[in-house]
Design an enzyme around this catalytic site. Sequence first.
Site, PDB file in Angstrom:
ATOM      1  N   CYS A 143      26.791  -9.313-125.850  1.00  0.00           N
ATOM      2  CA  CYS A 143      26.483  -8.663-124.566  1.00  0.00           C
ATOM      3  C   CYS A 143      27.097  -7.265-124.528  1.00  0.00           C
ATOM      4  CB  CYS A 143      27.040  -9.477-123.394  1.00  0.00           C
ATOM      5  SG  CYS A 143      26.331 -11.119-123.234  1.00  0.00           S
TER       6      CYS A 143
ATOM      7  N   CYS B 150      31.351 -12.139-123.789  1.00  0.00           N
ATOM      8  CA  CYS B 150      30.281 -12.244-124.784  1.00  0.00           C
ATOM      9  C   CYS B 150      30.189 -10.972-125.632  1.00  0.00           C
ATOM     10  CB  CYS B 150      28.969 -12.500-124.026  1.00  0.00           C
ATOM     11  SG  CYS B 150      27.473 -12.248-124.986  1.00  0.00           S
TER      12      CYS B 150
END
Length: 107
Positions: A35, A32
């Site tokens: 993230c 991600c």
Amino acid sequence: MSNVTVLTAATFDTEVMQADKPYLVDFWAAWCGPCQAVAPVVEQIAEELGEQIYVGKLNVDEEQEVAMRYRVMSIPTLVLFKDGEAATVMVGAMPKEELLNRIEPHL
């Protein structure tokens, strides 16, 4: 030395639910991009607020049952737990100032 704890299903309840101060949990995954972008901000918050809160990261790919328990549908999701309850939920990458503004009322 990081102030961020790696959380697992085995440690989550003991670490987070029984914590004696608020606990910020970063639900994330290795693939991600947002993230990865928010990770250094989470580290900075852990360093700056280390006396007032605990900070941990939980990999949603490795710990799906915990992510499902807290209805984490998109990542990154940051949840501030206080007294075993989700006090505030922050979805998506956001600037450090905004995260701090969402966390500080619960300290």
